[in-house]
Design a protein around this motif. Structure first.
Motif, PDB file in Angstrom:
ATOM      1  N   GLY A  19       0.812  -1.214   0.000  1.00  0.00           N
ATOM      2  CA  GLY A  19       0.000   0.000   0.000  1.00  0.00           C
ATOM      3  C   GLY A  19       0.842   1.259   0.000  1.00  0.00           C
ATOM      4  O   GLY A  19       0.548   2.219  -0.725  1.00  0.00           O
ATOM      5  N   VAL A  20       1.900   1.276   0.790  1.00  0.00           N
ATOM      6  CA  VAL A  20       2.798   2.438   0.833  1.00  0.00           C
ATOM      7  C   VAL A  20       3.485   2.623  -0.520  1.00  0.00           C
ATOM      8  O   VAL A  20       3.614   3.751  -1.014  1.00  0.00           O
ATOM      9  CB  VAL A  20       3.831   2.285   1.972  1.00  0.00           C
ATOM     10  CG1 VAL A  20       4.936   3.323   1.857  1.00  0.00           C
ATOM     11  CG2 VAL A  20       3.138   2.382   3.321  1.00  0.00           C
ATOM     12  N   LEU A  21       3.898   1.524  -1.151  1.00  0.00           N
ATOM     13  CA  LEU A  21       4.534   1.629  -2.469  1.00  0.00           C
ATOM     14  C   LEU A  21       3.556   2.157  -3.521  1.00  0.00           C
ATOM     15  O   LEU A  21       3.928   2.989  -4.354  1.00  0.00           O
ATOM     16  CB  LEU A  21       5.084   0.266  -2.896  1.00  0.00           C
ATOM     17  CG  LEU A  21       6.306  -0.235  -2.136  1.00  0.00           C
ATOM     18  CD1 LEU A  21       6.655  -1.658  -2.551  1.00  0.00           C
ATOM     19  CD2 LEU A  21       7.487   0.698  -2.345  1.00  0.00           C
ATOM     20  N   VAL A  22       2.310   1.702  -3.479  1.00  0.00           N
ATOM     21  CA  VAL A  22       1.312   2.189  -4.434  1.00  0.00           C
ATOM     22  C   VAL A  22       1.040   3.680  -4.211  1.00  0.00           C
ATOM     23  O   VAL A  22       0.935   4.456  -5.167  1.00  0.00           O
ATOM     24  CB  VAL A  22       0.009   1.363  -4.340  1.00  0.00           C
ATOM     25  CG1 VAL A  22      -1.135   2.018  -5.093  1.00  0.00           C
ATOM     26  CG2 VAL A  22       0.244  -0.048  -4.854  1.00  0.00           C
ATOM     27  N   MET A  23       0.948   4.111  -2.947  1.00  0.00           N
ATOM     28  CA  MET A  23       0.744   5.534  -2.669  1.00  0.00           C
ATOM     29  C   MET A  23       1.947   6.357  -3.118  1.00  0.00           C
ATOM     30  O   MET A  23       1.783   7.467  -3.662  1.00  0.00           O
ATOM     31  CB  MET A  23       0.458   5.756  -1.179  1.00  0.00           C
ATOM     32  CG  MET A  23      -0.919   5.296  -0.759  1.00  0.00           C
ATOM     33  SD  MET A  23      -1.425   5.788   0.899  1.00  0.00           S
ATOM     34  CE  MET A  23      -0.110   5.197   1.920  1.00  0.00           C
ATOM     35  N   ALA A  24       3.145   5.846  -2.909  1.00  0.00           N
ATOM     36  CA  ALA A  24       4.340   6.564  -3.348  1.00  0.00           C
ATOM     37  C   ALA A  24       4.364   6.686  -4.872  1.00  0.00           C
ATOM     38  O   ALA A  24       4.684   7.748  -5.417  1.00  0.00           O
ATOM     39  CB  ALA A  24       5.594   5.848  -2.860  1.00  0.00           C
ATOM     40  N   PHE A  25       3.979   5.628  -5.562  1.00  0.00           N
ATOM     41  CA  PHE A  25       3.910   5.677  -7.023  1.00  0.00           C
ATOM     42  C   PHE A  25       2.868   6.699  -7.473  1.00  0.00           C
ATOM     43  O   PHE A  25       3.094   7.481  -8.395  1.00  0.00           O
ATOM     44  CB  PHE A  25       3.591   4.295  -7.599  1.00  0.00           C
ATOM     45  CG  PHE A  25       3.428   4.290  -9.085  1.00  0.00           C
ATOM     46  CD1 PHE A  25       4.526   4.451  -9.914  1.00  0.00           C
ATOM     47  CD2 PHE A  25       2.172   4.134  -9.654  1.00  0.00           C
ATOM     48  CE1 PHE A  25       4.377   4.467 -11.292  1.00  0.00           C
ATOM     49  CE2 PHE A  25       2.010   4.150 -11.030  1.00  0.00           C
ATOM     50  CZ  PHE A  25       3.113   4.309 -11.859  1.00  0.00           C
TER      51      PHE A  25
END
Length: 161
Positions: free
Chosen positions: A21-27
């Motif tokens: 989830g954090v990676l998707v938000m960062a993307f």
């Protein structure tokens, strides 16, 4: 499998999902910053906040009210009927929330007529009508199937005395 193994798997799954989830938000933040002009970010924030407000103030109470009404009538209805109708209400509501901004924008007019080229009101009505037809068909098929199952004997007839 022991309770410790299960707890460990659950914890590992939670950590993986949080990291994902954090990676998707960062993307998403990276795409936002690299593709949206700074003077457009304010409009995007307003749109996102309006989407949250519409969901929480309009869609959720509507779906909750329909669900409560169906649950009240549920004493006479089968569970599958409730599920089909509730799914249709959610789908129809989300579709309407997505298309209504195009309808409003089309009615206000645009500088470029190719931006909103279709009759979104008619298309929304057609898709909602198809949704209603599919729900009615599912309910009829389910009722006929349930009636046929009710007519079958639970225990096969025997020839023994």
């Amino acid at each position: 499998m022991s309770a410790t193994d299960t707890g460990h798997r659950v914890r590992t799954t939670q950590v993986v999902l949080v990291v994902l989830g954090v990676l998707v938000m960062a993307f998403g933040a990276w795409v936002l910053l690299t593709s949206v002009r700074p003077n457009r970010i304010g409009g995007l924030v307003v749109w996102l906040l309006a989407a949250v407000v519409l969901h929480d103030a309009v869609l959720s109470p509507f779906v909750l009210a329909v669900g409560a009404g169906l649950r009240r009538a549920g004493r006479a209805l089968r569970v599958w009927v409730l599920v089909v109708v509730q799914a249709a209400v959610v789908l129809g509501s989300v579709l309407a929330l997505v298309v209504v901004p195009e309808i409003v924008a089309k009615s206000e007019g645009t500088k470029n007529p190719t931006v909103l080229p279709f009759d979104y009101t008619a298309r929304l009505l057609v898709v909602e009508g198809v949704l209603v037809a599919v729900v009615v068909a599912a309910l009829v098929v389910g009722a006929v199937t349930a009636r046929r199952r009710a007519d079958r004997p639970v225990v096969a007839a025997t020839t023994s005395p």
